[in-house]
Structures are given as C-alpha cells and as structure tokens.
Scaffold this motif. Structure first.
Motif, PDB file in Angstrom:
ATOM      1  N   GLY A  19      10.189  34.335  -3.163  1.00  0.00           N
ATOM      2  CA  GLY A  19       9.360  33.924  -2.153  1.00  0.00           C
ATOM      3  C   GLY A  19       8.730  32.275  -1.846  1.00  0.00           C
ATOM      4  O   GLY A  19       8.653  32.531  -0.895  1.00  0.00           O
ATOM      5  N   TYR A  20       9.465  31.508  -3.285  1.00  0.00           N
ATOM      6  CA  TYR A  20       9.023  30.229  -2.644  1.00  0.00           C
ATOM      7  C   TYR A  20       9.952  29.821  -1.446  1.00  0.00           C
ATOM      8  O   TYR A  20       9.564  28.944  -0.448  1.00  0.00           O
ATOM      9  N   ARG A  21      11.102  30.592  -1.457  1.00  0.00           N
ATOM     10  CA  ARG A  21      11.900  29.969  -0.196  1.00  0.00           C
ATOM     11  C   ARG A  21      11.080  30.689   0.591  1.00  0.00           C
ATOM     12  O   ARG A  21      11.303  30.029   2.095  1.00  0.00           O
ATOM     13  N   ALA A  22      10.364  31.772   0.751  1.00  0.00           N
ATOM     14  CA  ALA A  22       9.968  32.196   1.960  1.00  0.00           C
ATOM     15  C   ALA A  22       8.468  30.602   2.742  1.00  0.00           C
ATOM     16  O   ALA A  22       8.605  30.670   3.547  1.00  0.00           O
ATOM     17  N   VAL A  23       7.997  30.800   1.176  1.00  0.00           N
ATOM     18  CA  VAL A  23       7.056  30.116   1.561  1.00  0.00           C
ATOM     19  C   VAL A  23       7.023  28.780   2.029  1.00  0.00           C
ATOM     20  O   VAL A  23       7.191  28.072   3.610  1.00  0.00           O
ATOM     21  N   GLU A  24       8.598  27.966   2.594  1.00  0.00           N
ATOM     22  CA  GLU A  24       9.431  26.261   2.771  1.00  0.00           C
ATOM     23  C   GLU A  24       9.527  27.356   4.188  1.00  0.00           C
ATOM     24  O   GLU A  24       9.360  26.266   4.901  1.00  0.00           O
ATOM     25  N   LEU A  25       9.496  28.086   4.486  1.00  0.00           N
ATOM     26  CA  LEU A  25      10.752  28.671   5.829  1.00  0.00           C
ATOM     27  C   LEU A  25       9.065  28.915   6.444  1.00  0.00           C
ATOM     28  O   LEU A  25       9.584  28.538   7.417  1.00  0.00           O
ATOM     29  N   MET A  26       7.928  30.107   6.288  1.00  0.00           N
ATOM     30  CA  MET A  26       6.804  29.889   6.956  1.00  0.00           C
ATOM     31  C   MET A  26       6.214  28.306   7.133  1.00  0.00           C
ATOM     32  O   MET A  26       5.600  28.532   8.049  1.00  0.00           O
ATOM     33  N   LYS A  27       5.779  27.317   6.384  1.00  0.00           N
ATOM     34  CA  LYS A  27       5.752  25.609   6.907  1.00  0.00           C
ATOM     35  C   LYS A  27       5.994  25.478   7.687  1.00  0.00           C
ATOM     36  O   LYS A  27       4.669  25.149   8.719  1.00  0.00           O
ATOM     37  N   GLN A  28       7.004  25.275   8.990  1.00  0.00           N
ATOM     38  CA  GLN A  28       7.000  24.999  10.500  1.00  0.00           C
ATOM     39  C   GLN A  28       5.567  25.930  11.450  1.00  0.00           C
ATOM     40  O   GLN A  28       5.649  25.463  11.874  1.00  0.00           O
ATOM     41  N   HIS A  29       5.802  27.306  10.695  1.00  0.00           N
ATOM     42  CA  HIS A  29       5.481  28.092  11.716  1.00  0.00           C
ATOM     43  C   HIS A  29       3.378  27.716  11.088  1.00  0.00           C
ATOM     44  O   HIS A  29       3.359  28.292  12.447  1.00  0.00           O
ATOM     45  N   VAL A  30       3.249  27.803  10.426  1.00  0.00           N
ATOM     46  CA  VAL A  30       2.089  27.184   9.565  1.00  0.00           C
ATOM     47  C   VAL A  30       1.482  26.035  10.659  1.00  0.00           C
ATOM     48  O   VAL A  30       0.263  26.187  10.822  1.00  0.00           O
ATOM     49  N   ALA A  31       2.937  24.958  10.777  1.00  0.00           N
ATOM     50  CA  ALA A  31       1.976  23.681  11.109  1.00  0.00           C
ATOM     51  C   ALA A  31       1.663  24.017  12.675  1.00  0.00           C
ATOM     52  O   ALA A  31       0.266  23.051  12.740  1.00  0.00           O
ATOM     53  N   ARG A  32       2.312  25.483  13.316  1.00  0.00           N
ATOM     54  CA  ARG A  32       1.455  25.422  14.412  1.00  0.00           C
ATOM     55  C   ARG A  32      -0.195  25.300  14.755  1.00  0.00           C
ATOM     56  O   ARG A  32      -0.309  26.079  15.691  1.00  0.00           O
ATOM     57  N   THR A  33      -0.288  26.055  13.567  1.00  0.00           N
ATOM     58  CA  THR A  33      -1.796  26.710  13.968  1.00  0.00           C
ATOM     59  C   THR A  33      -2.726  25.807  13.557  1.00  0.00           C
ATOM     60  O   THR A  33      -4.265  25.969  13.066  1.00  0.00           O
ATOM     61  N   MET A  34      -2.551  24.537  12.999  1.00  0.00           N
ATOM     62  CA  MET A  34      -3.437  23.237  13.100  1.00  0.00           C
ATOM     63  C   MET A  34      -4.730  22.938  13.402  1.00  0.00           C
ATOM     64  O   MET A  34      -4.089  22.617  14.535  1.00  0.00           O
ATOM     65  N   GLU A 129       1.381  32.302  15.782  1.00  0.00           N
ATOM     66  CA  GLU A 129       2.146  32.633  17.282  1.00  0.00           C
ATOM     67  C   GLU A 129       0.226  33.006  17.368  1.00  0.00           C
ATOM     68  O   GLU A 129      -0.437  32.973  18.567  1.00  0.00           O
ATOM     69  N   GLY A 130      -0.387  34.366  17.121  1.00  0.00           N
ATOM     70  CA  GLY A 130      -1.173  34.793  17.104  1.00  0.00           C
ATOM     71  C   GLY A 130      -1.940  34.320  16.970  1.00  0.00           C
ATOM     72  O   GLY A 130      -3.577  33.643  17.862  1.00  0.00           O
ATOM     73  N   CYS A 131      -2.063  32.572  15.818  1.00  0.00           N
ATOM     74  CA  CYS A 131      -2.966  32.140  15.747  1.00  0.00           C
ATOM     75  C   CYS A 131      -3.461  31.068  16.742  1.00  0.00           C
ATOM     76  O   CYS A 131      -4.792  30.781  17.066  1.00  0.00           O
ATOM     77  N   VAL A 132      -1.968  30.797  16.756  1.00  0.00           N
ATOM     78  CA  VAL A 132      -2.305  29.842  17.927  1.00  0.00           C
ATOM     79  C   VAL A 132      -2.433  30.289  19.192  1.00  0.00           C
ATOM     80  O   VAL A 132      -3.580  29.383  20.331  1.00  0.00           O
ATOM     81  N   GLN A 133      -2.476  31.650  19.944  1.00  0.00           N
ATOM     82  CA  GLN A 133      -3.402  32.076  20.797  1.00  0.00           C
ATOM     83  C   GLN A 133      -4.940  32.401  20.582  1.00  0.00           C
ATOM     84  O   GLN A 133      -5.773  31.996  21.778  1.00  0.00           O
ATOM     85  N   ALA A 134      -5.121  32.642  19.905  1.00  0.00           N
ATOM     86  CA  ALA A 134      -6.739  32.275  19.087  1.00  0.00           C
ATOM     87  C   ALA A 134      -8.011  31.072  19.000  1.00  0.00           C
ATOM     88  O   ALA A 134      -9.050  31.164  19.206  1.00  0.00           O
ATOM     89  N   GLY A 135      -6.048  30.365  18.587  1.00  0.00           N
ATOM     90  CA  GLY A 135      -7.392  28.790  18.432  1.00  0.00           C
ATOM     91  C   GLY A 135      -7.675  28.693  17.350  1.00  0.00           C
ATOM     92  O   GLY A 135      -8.697  27.686  17.066  1.00  0.00           O
ATOM     93  N   CYS A 136      -7.384  29.587  16.216  1.00  0.00           N
ATOM     94  CA  CYS A 136      -7.499  29.426  14.418  1.00  0.00           C
ATOM     95  C   CYS A 136      -6.356  29.066  13.771  1.00  0.00           C
ATOM     96  O   CYS A 136      -5.270  29.142  14.164  1.00  0.00           O
ATOM     97  N   ALA A 137      -6.854  28.212  13.052  1.00  0.00           N
ATOM     98  CA  ALA A 137      -5.716  28.095  11.448  1.00  0.00           C
ATOM     99  C   ALA A 137      -5.639  29.465  10.616  1.00  0.00           C
ATOM    100  O   ALA A 137      -6.202  30.008  10.204  1.00  0.00           O
ATOM    101  N   LEU A 138      -4.227  29.569  10.404  1.00  0.00           N
ATOM    102  CA  LEU A 138      -3.444  30.188   9.185  1.00  0.00           C
ATOM    103  C   LEU A 138      -3.694  29.263   8.625  1.00  0.00           C
ATOM    104  O   LEU A 138      -2.646  28.664   7.477  1.00  0.00           O
ATOM    105  N   VAL A 139      -4.871  29.365   7.519  1.00  0.00           N
ATOM    106  CA  VAL A 139      -5.126  28.817   6.891  1.00  0.00           C
ATOM    107  C   VAL A 139      -4.964  29.240   4.827  1.00  0.00           C
ATOM    108  O   VAL A 139      -4.467  28.826   4.152  1.00  0.00           O
ATOM    109  N   GLY A 140      -3.739  29.822   5.049  1.00  0.00           N
ATOM    110  CA  GLY A 140      -3.202  31.123   3.732  1.00  0.00           C
ATOM    111  C   GLY A 140      -2.860  32.395   3.854  1.00  0.00           C
ATOM    112  O   GLY A 140      -2.416  33.310   4.438  1.00  0.00           O
ATOM    113  N   GLY A 141      -2.085  33.071   2.867  1.00  0.00           N
ATOM    114  CA  GLY A 141      -1.730  34.515   2.464  1.00  0.00           C
ATOM    115  C   GLY A 141      -0.894  34.734   1.828  1.00  0.00           C
ATOM    116  O   GLY A 141      -0.895  33.915   0.588  1.00  0.00           O
TER     117      GLY A 141
END
Length: 346
Positions: A19-34, A129-141
C-alpha cells in the motif's frame, strides 16, 4: 521510507507495505491534478480543498458518486488498467455538470484482492487523467486489500466528486419550453453502461478481444470497448458562459428513455430524429450479434450520444459554434414538444 510492517497481517493476505509503495507510485499522477484550491498533498487523513466562492452570490455544493460497473472485467481480461479511471471520473463529473456545477475535487476508492502497486498506480493514473480533463483536483482516495473476498486479480473502482454552482445559475429545466432544440454531444463509444449485456452478447470470457474486427474498422473488440468515457465538463462550462442552457442530460444506464426526460419538465416531451444520430459501429454490431431490439438498444446504451443539451431555438447555431470550438462535434438531434410521450424516436 515507512517503517510500518506487520508479518501477521501479511500472513493473513494484507501487505501494508504494498500500500505504501502504491501511494509513492501514484503521487506523480496526483500531482498533475493540482488546482488552486488543493491545499494538502496525498497521504493525510483527509483531502483538503479551499473553496473560492468569488462571484457566487449563493454558492451551492453539488456531489456525485458512481463506479465503472462490469466494464472493469474488460480491463482485467485485456490486462490494461490505465484508462478505467477516466471512466470513473467521467461517470461522476458528467453528472454534476448536468445542473451547471463545476467539479472541484475528486476521491477514488479501489478494492482489490491483492495490492499490486504497479497495477494500482496504473488505475490511479487514469483517475488523474480524468481529473485533468475535468479540471478538478484529485485530493485523496483509498485502496483496500480484500483477501478471501476477492480473487487476487480482481478489483473494483468507485469515485466521488464535489462541484459548485451559484444557485441562480443552476440548470434545473424550469425554463425549458416547446420548440427548444435538442443538441447531441457525441459519445466516444459504449462509455460505462450496459456492460453486463455487452459481455454476454460477445461472450467476452472466451472471445479473442484483440483480434481485428472488420465491422469495427479492423480494431479489436477489447480496444473499442475500453475506449474511455468522454468527459464534457470544460465544453459545457464554456457553453453555459455564452448561451442560455435549459437542460442537460448525461446519457448513461437507461439510455434515451430514462435520461432525457430527467432534463425535461412534466407536460413536455422530446422528439428525436433517428436519421440525425451518428451512431458508432459498435452499437450496430451489438444489436446484430445479440438480436437486441431497437427499443432495448435505446433503453440501455447511449447510441452515440453522450450528452443531450436543450437550448432556445434562436441560440442553437451559437451553441453549436461554441461546442465545436471546444472540440465537440455537436449537432441537432431533435426538439422539445408539447404533450405526448416523453421520448419519441422517429
């Protein structure tokens, strides 16, 4: 590096280090939705978002939640997981935009039999990517490992969005009148509804989903079915800035017969010109292969129309121009009528 580890929990089938490893891997993707309102990075106990209500006299929050349904099974069979997250975002944000709300942020929930960090990160890449297309932030999950309840390769995905709209600008169908024009915003394909029927018709558990299909222009069935749901948020926000929009319907489960009436007041109906519809080949293949009657097709699938938009007749040309500027191949598919059946296809 997180030092938390439980050998006992791992023996029970839950690897918290994955789970921790998955979070580290996904951070780069989440950053795109800032976006401007996002005030906390991923990993906290709650997703923070600072709401800017400037320009809103009476701000209203609008929420929506949904999943992807059994389309996920196609992703599993194809072992391709980087687009299914777009579908999840689309199913939520395309709903809240129907009342005029701009999606602000999104959260996802992934349940899986076994947490494979690279697979989870791939799913979240699609969500981002969906959040980028919608213009919204991915704030968690949340990612939950469910050994004993799900097979190791299985997972499910759901999401939740919150949007905002000024109360005076809510699209609530109250101004809809006979003579208004119905515009069609084309879908990208089947989107994310009706896949239990799709999988039955094409026997996807045994079919070669990668084999070229002549009726689909030589594309494989799996590729076509996995085409992500189109996100209409930015196009519709632009439209509402320039045109008086009376109603919007997201054409999902229930097809035309269930969804279009949701944007039309009682006493009015929708007259749809079937000859005007631009229906992708996948729907004809579905109907022919499964022997599905026309009524059932229009009562199950979007038939090439992802969104229907109601505008005053005198503003229809301007509306089409705005939508086309936004990359939508929008067109007139019908009109609002007085009385009669709620939806008539002729």
């Amino acid at each position: 590096m997180n030092e938390s580890y439980s050998a006992s929990y791992a023996a029970a089938g839950v690897d918290i280090t994955a789970g921790y490893r998955a979070v580290e891997l996904m951070k780069q993707h989440v950053a795109r939705t800032m976006t401007a309102g996002m005030t906390e990075t991923i990993g906290g106990f709650g997703g923070l978002f600072q709401l800017d209500t400037a320009g809103m006299a009476h701000p209203c929050l609008v929420s929506g939640t949904d999943g992807v349904g059994t389309k996920i099974r196609i992703a599993q069979l194809m072992d391709r997981h980087d687009t299914i997250g777009i579908d999840c975002v689309a199913m939520c944000v395309n709903d809240v935009i129907c009342c005029g709300a701009k999606p602000l942020f999104f959260l996802d929930y992934i349940a899986c039999g076994k947490n494979v960090p690279e697979k989870i990160a791939s799913i979240v890449a699609g969500v981002a990517e969906g959040c980028v297309q919608a213009g919204c932030a991915l704030v968690g999950g949340e990612t939950a490992e469910h050994p004993g309840m799900m097979a190791e390769d299985d997972y499910d995905l759901a999401g939740f969005t919150v949007g905002a709209v000024d109360r005076d600008k809510v699209v609530d169908k109250s101004r809809t009148a006979a003579g208004d024009v119905l515009l069609a915003l084309p879908s990208s394909g089947v989107h994310s509804n009706g896949f239990s029927l799709v999988r039955q018709v094409f026997d996807t558990e045994r079919a070669d989903l990668s084999a070229p299909v002549e009726a689909l222009g030589g594309r494989g069935l799996g590729e076509v079915l996995l085409t992500p749901t189109r996100i209409y948020v930015k196009s519709l926000l632009a439209l509402m800035d320039q045109v008086e929009v009376h109603g919007i319907s997201h054409i999902t489960g229930g097809g035309f017969y269930e969804n279009i009436p949701r944007s039309i007041p009682d006493g009015l109906g929708a007259r749809i010109e079937k000859a005007a519809l631009r229906t992708p080949p996948i729907f004809d293949l579905l109907s022919r292969t499964g022997g599905i009657p026309e009524r059932d097709m229009f009562n199950t699938f979007n038939m090439g129309v992802g969104m229907s938009v109601t505008v005053p007749r005198e503003q229809a040309d301007r509306a089409l121009a705005v939508l086309r500027e936004q990359g939508e191949e929008a067109y007139v598919m019908g009109e609002i009528t007085a009385g009669g059946e709620r939806v008539v296809l002729c």
